[in-house]
Scaffold this motif. Structure first.
Motif, PDB file in Angstrom:
ATOM      1  N   THR A 174      29.423  46.130  39.930  1.00 62.48           N
ATOM      2  CA  THR A 174      29.084  46.118  41.348  1.00 62.48           C
ATOM      3  C   THR A 174      29.048  44.677  41.846  1.00 62.48           C
ATOM      4  O   THR A 174      28.684  43.762  41.114  1.00 62.48           O
ATOM      5  N   GLY A 175      29.440  44.504  43.111  1.00 61.40           N
ATOM      6  CA  GLY A 175      29.502  43.150  43.664  1.00 61.40           C
ATOM      7  C   GLY A 175      30.497  42.281  42.930  1.00 61.40           C
ATOM      8  O   GLY A 175      30.296  41.077  42.767  1.00 61.40           O
ATOM      9  N   GLY A 176      31.597  42.882  42.517  1.00 61.18           N
ATOM     10  CA  GLY A 176      32.547  42.193  41.648  1.00 61.18           C
ATOM     11  C   GLY A 176      33.602  41.382  42.341  1.00 61.18           C
ATOM     12  O   GLY A 176      34.535  40.893  41.688  1.00 61.18           O
ATOM     13  N   GLY A 177      33.493  41.180  43.662  1.00 58.13           N
ATOM     14  CA  GLY A 177      34.569  40.533  44.390  1.00 58.13           C
ATOM     15  C   GLY A 177      34.401  39.056  44.639  1.00 58.13           C
ATOM     16  O   GLY A 177      35.354  38.374  45.034  1.00 58.13           O
ATOM     17  N   SER A 178      33.196  38.524  44.413  1.00 57.64           N
ATOM     18  CA  SER A 178      32.980  37.094  44.669  1.00 57.64           C
ATOM     19  C   SER A 178      31.841  36.594  43.795  1.00 57.64           C
ATOM     20  O   SER A 178      31.099  37.377  43.190  1.00 57.64           O
ATOM     21  N   ALA A 191      36.921  48.403  36.981  1.00 58.62           N
ATOM     22  CA  ALA A 191      36.792  48.814  38.378  1.00 58.62           C
ATOM     23  C   ALA A 191      35.627  48.038  38.962  1.00 58.62           C
ATOM     24  O   ALA A 191      34.576  47.923  38.319  1.00 58.62           O
ATOM     25  N   PHE A 192      35.815  47.483  40.156  1.00 62.57           N
ATOM     26  CA  PHE A 192      34.704  46.765  40.769  1.00 62.57           C
ATOM     27  C   PHE A 192      34.492  47.214  42.199  1.00 62.57           C
ATOM     28  O   PHE A 192      35.442  47.539  42.917  1.00 62.57           O
ATOM     29  N   LEU A 193      33.225  47.252  42.585  1.00 61.28           N
ATOM     30  CA  LEU A 193      32.817  47.667  43.916  1.00 61.28           C
ATOM     31  C   LEU A 193      32.365  46.448  44.694  1.00 61.28           C
ATOM     32  O   LEU A 193      31.686  45.573  44.153  1.00 61.28           O
ATOM     33  N   ASP A 194      32.722  46.397  45.967  1.00 62.26           N
ATOM     34  CA  ASP A 194      32.271  45.296  46.816  1.00 62.26           C
ATOM     35  C   ASP A 194      32.452  45.711  48.266  1.00 62.26           C
ATOM     36  O   ASP A 194      33.406  46.435  48.594  1.00 62.26           O
ATOM     37  N   ILE A 195      31.571  45.232  49.126  1.00 67.03           N
ATOM     38  CA  ILE A 195      31.662  45.561  50.543  1.00 67.03           C
ATOM     39  C   ILE A 195      32.661  44.672  51.278  1.00 67.03           C
ATOM     40  O   ILE A 195      33.192  45.054  52.318  1.00 67.03           O
ATOM     41  N   ALA A 196      32.926  43.482  50.734  1.00 62.69           N
ATOM     42  CA  ALA A 196      33.803  42.502  51.396  1.00 62.69           C
ATOM     43  C   ALA A 196      35.242  42.701  50.933  1.00 62.69           C
ATOM     44  O   ALA A 196      35.601  42.331  49.804  1.00 62.69           O
ATOM     45  N   PRO A 230      38.039  39.041  50.247  1.00 57.76           N
ATOM     46  CA  PRO A 230      37.964  38.340  48.960  1.00 57.76           C
ATOM     47  C   PRO A 230      38.254  39.257  47.769  1.00 57.76           C
ATOM     48  O   PRO A 230      38.863  38.833  46.788  1.00 57.76           O
ATOM     49  N   SER A 231      37.825  40.510  47.874  1.00 55.93           N
ATOM     50  CA  SER A 231      38.018  41.443  46.763  1.00 55.93           C
ATOM     51  C   SER A 231      39.493  41.777  46.556  1.00 55.93           C
ATOM     52  O   SER A 231      39.989  41.824  45.422  1.00 55.93           O
ATOM     53  N   GLU A 232      40.205  42.002  47.647  1.00 59.60           N
ATOM     54  CA  GLU A 232      41.631  42.291  47.536  1.00 59.60           C
ATOM     55  C   GLU A 232      42.402  41.084  47.015  1.00 59.60           C
ATOM     56  O   GLU A 232      43.334  41.231  46.209  1.00 59.60           O
ATOM     57  N   ALA A 233      41.984  39.893  47.449  1.00 59.90           N
ATOM     58  CA  ALA A 233      42.642  38.681  46.952  1.00 59.90           C
ATOM     59  C   ALA A 233      42.408  38.511  45.454  1.00 59.90           C
ATOM     60  O   ALA A 233      43.332  38.143  44.709  1.00 59.90           O
ATOM     61  N   LEU A 234      41.187  38.785  44.999  1.00 63.17           N
ATOM     62  CA  LEU A 234      40.879  38.709  43.568  1.00 63.17           C
ATOM     63  C   LEU A 234      41.702  39.732  42.799  1.00 63.17           C
ATOM     64  O   LEU A 234      42.300  39.407  41.756  1.00 63.17           O
ATOM     65  N   ARG A 235      41.726  40.962  43.281  1.00 60.45           N
ATOM     66  CA  ARG A 235      42.516  42.015  42.621  1.00 60.45           C
ATOM     67  C   ARG A 235      43.971  41.599  42.475  1.00 60.45           C
ATOM     68  O   ARG A 235      44.559  41.716  41.379  1.00 60.45           O
ATOM     69  N   ASP A 236      44.558  41.085  43.541  1.00 62.37           N
ATOM     70  CA  ASP A 236      45.971  40.714  43.515  1.00 62.37           C
ATOM     71  C   ASP A 236      46.218  39.531  42.583  1.00 62.37           C
ATOM     72  O   ASP A 236      47.203  39.503  41.836  1.00 62.37           O
ATOM     73  N   ARG A 237      45.305  38.557  42.613  1.00 65.78           N
ATOM     74  CA  ARG A 237      45.467  37.377  41.742  1.00 65.78           C
ATOM     75  C   ARG A 237      45.400  37.768  40.275  1.00 65.78           C
ATOM     76  O   ARG A 237      46.227  37.324  39.454  1.00 65.78           O
ATOM     77  N   LEU A 238      44.437  38.610  39.925  1.00 66.70           N
ATOM     78  CA  LEU A 238      44.300  39.012  38.529  1.00 66.70           C
ATOM     79  C   LEU A 238      45.456  39.903  38.092  1.00 66.70           C
ATOM     80  O   LEU A 238      45.893  39.843  36.938  1.00 66.70           O
ATOM     81  N   GLY A 239      45.953  40.714  39.019  1.00 63.73           N
ATOM     82  CA  GLY A 239      47.110  41.538  38.689  1.00 63.73           C
ATOM     83  C   GLY A 239      48.323  40.700  38.344  1.00 63.73           C
ATOM     84  O   GLY A 239      49.051  40.995  37.389  1.00 63.73           O
ATOM     85  N   LYS A 240      48.544  39.644  39.097  1.00 61.75           N
ATOM     86  CA  LYS A 240      49.672  38.748  38.817  1.00 61.75           C
ATOM     87  C   LYS A 240      49.466  37.979  37.522  1.00 61.75           C
ATOM     88  O   LYS A 240      50.408  37.772  36.750  1.00 61.75           O
ATOM     89  N   PRO A 292      42.690  44.904  38.255  1.00 64.01           N
ATOM     90  CA  PRO A 292      41.499  45.745  38.273  1.00 64.01           C
ATOM     91  C   PRO A 292      41.538  46.665  39.483  1.00 64.01           C
ATOM     92  O   PRO A 292      42.255  46.407  40.453  1.00 64.01           O
ATOM     93  N   LEU A 293      40.766  47.722  39.421  1.00 66.44           N
ATOM     94  CA  LEU A 293      40.674  48.664  40.533  1.00 66.44           C
ATOM     95  C   LEU A 293      39.557  48.211  41.467  1.00 66.44           C
ATOM     96  O   LEU A 293      38.401  48.098  41.053  1.00 66.44           O
ATOM     97  N   TYR A 294      39.927  47.917  42.705  1.00 67.52           N
ATOM     98  CA  TYR A 294      38.919  47.549  43.700  1.00 67.52           C
ATOM     99  C   TYR A 294      38.610  48.753  44.579  1.00 67.52           C
ATOM    100  O   TYR A 294      39.517  49.389  45.124  1.00 67.52           O
ATOM    101  N   ILE A 295      37.319  49.053  44.733  1.00 65.90           N
ATOM    102  CA  ILE A 295      36.864  50.139  45.595  1.00 65.90           C
ATOM    103  C   ILE A 295      35.861  49.564  46.587  1.00 65.90           C
ATOM    104  O   ILE A 295      34.810  49.047  46.182  1.00 65.90           O
TER     105      ILE A 295
END
Length: 255
Positions: A18-22, A40-45, A48-58, A64-67
């Motif tokens: 939880t709160g895994g986006g920043s 899988a990480f949960l975050d309200i923001a 930043p979360s989508e940017a983290l997901r995309d960076r780690l995917g590359k 990771p799965l962002y929800i």
């Protein structure tokens, strides 16, 4: 920077953060992805979360799965955990990291403020554990890691609702450890000292205050979000198989 330790049992493990986006949460998300876990990480923001997901995917070839989730909404939280379970299987590692450490004066706290503060800083820790416990039990065990804070241990004067929640997390950790232990589920807490994230620098860090704080640590270096990864990897893995109901203080020796 890749963590120097490798835990073979985390490779392929289903991990929920939880709160895994920043901040600390982003460092944990990256640390477990590097171990080969299905994160899988949960975050309200969302940004930043989508940017983290995309960076780690590359970087790792598997994102990771962002929800997106507001943890104050317990039904939405349960639905998000169900979505993660549908994608990765039942989580065997849960890290309750999400928090909001806004400063507040005693005289300014209203009932609504108090309830909102605890609905972020304490209540989700229980309901995430409640949601993942059946899957962990079916899997033969798991690890729940609750983030508390040293703020209540050092009598921090500027956020009493937050410090009350963080103290409550220690009690919740011990109660859950006692209840879930017979099913092979370990529950521990991590209590960071002053970790200098981007949010801390923007809102509360001054060079003088930071220098004074670091001078009181045994290890006189500024703590970073990445410094929380190693303790969590250890607590998540079978290397800590008989460690439960404990609070691990990670503060450079300040206390």
């Amino acid at each position: 920077m890749a963590h120097p330790a490798r835990y073979s049992d985390l490779d392929g493990a289903a991990v929920l953060i939880t709160g895994g986006g920043s901040g600390i949460g982003a460092a944990l998300t990256e640390g477990f992805v590097e171990q080969g876990a299905k994160v899988a990480f949960l975050d309200i923001a969302a940004g930043p979360s989508e940017a983290l997901r995309d960076r780690l995917g590359k970087a790792h070839g598997s994102a990771p799965l962002y929800i997106r989730c507001d943890l104050r909404d317990v039904e939405a939280l349960r639905a998000a955990i169900g979505q993660a379970e549908a994608a990765h299987g039942a989580a065997t590692v849960l890290i309750n990291n999400a928090a909001l450490d806004d400063r507040h004066e005693v005289a300014d706290v209203t009932v609504d403020y108090w309830e909102n503060n605890l609905s972020i800083n304490l209540r989700p820790h229980f309901f995430t554990a409640q949601a993942v416990a059946p899957g962990m039990r079916a899997a033969g065990g798991g690890s729940i890691i609750n983030f508390t804070s040293t703020s209540f241990m050092i009598n921090h004067p500027d956020m009493p609702a937050y410090t009350a929640a963080k103290a409550g997390i220690v009690g919740l950790t011990k109660g859950l450890a006692g209840k879930l232990g017979p099913w092979g589920i370990r529950v521990n807490a991590v209590a960071p000292g002053w970790v200098i994230t981007e949010r801390q620098r923007e809102l509360w860090v001054s060079d003088d205050a930071l220098a004074v704080h670091v001078a009181r640590q045994c290890i006189r270096e500024v703590m970073k979000a990445e410094d929380m990864v190693g303790p969590c990897l250890f607590l998540a893995s079978g290397a800590s198989r008989m460690l439960t109901a404990q609070t691990m203080i990670v503060d450079g020796g300040f206390l």
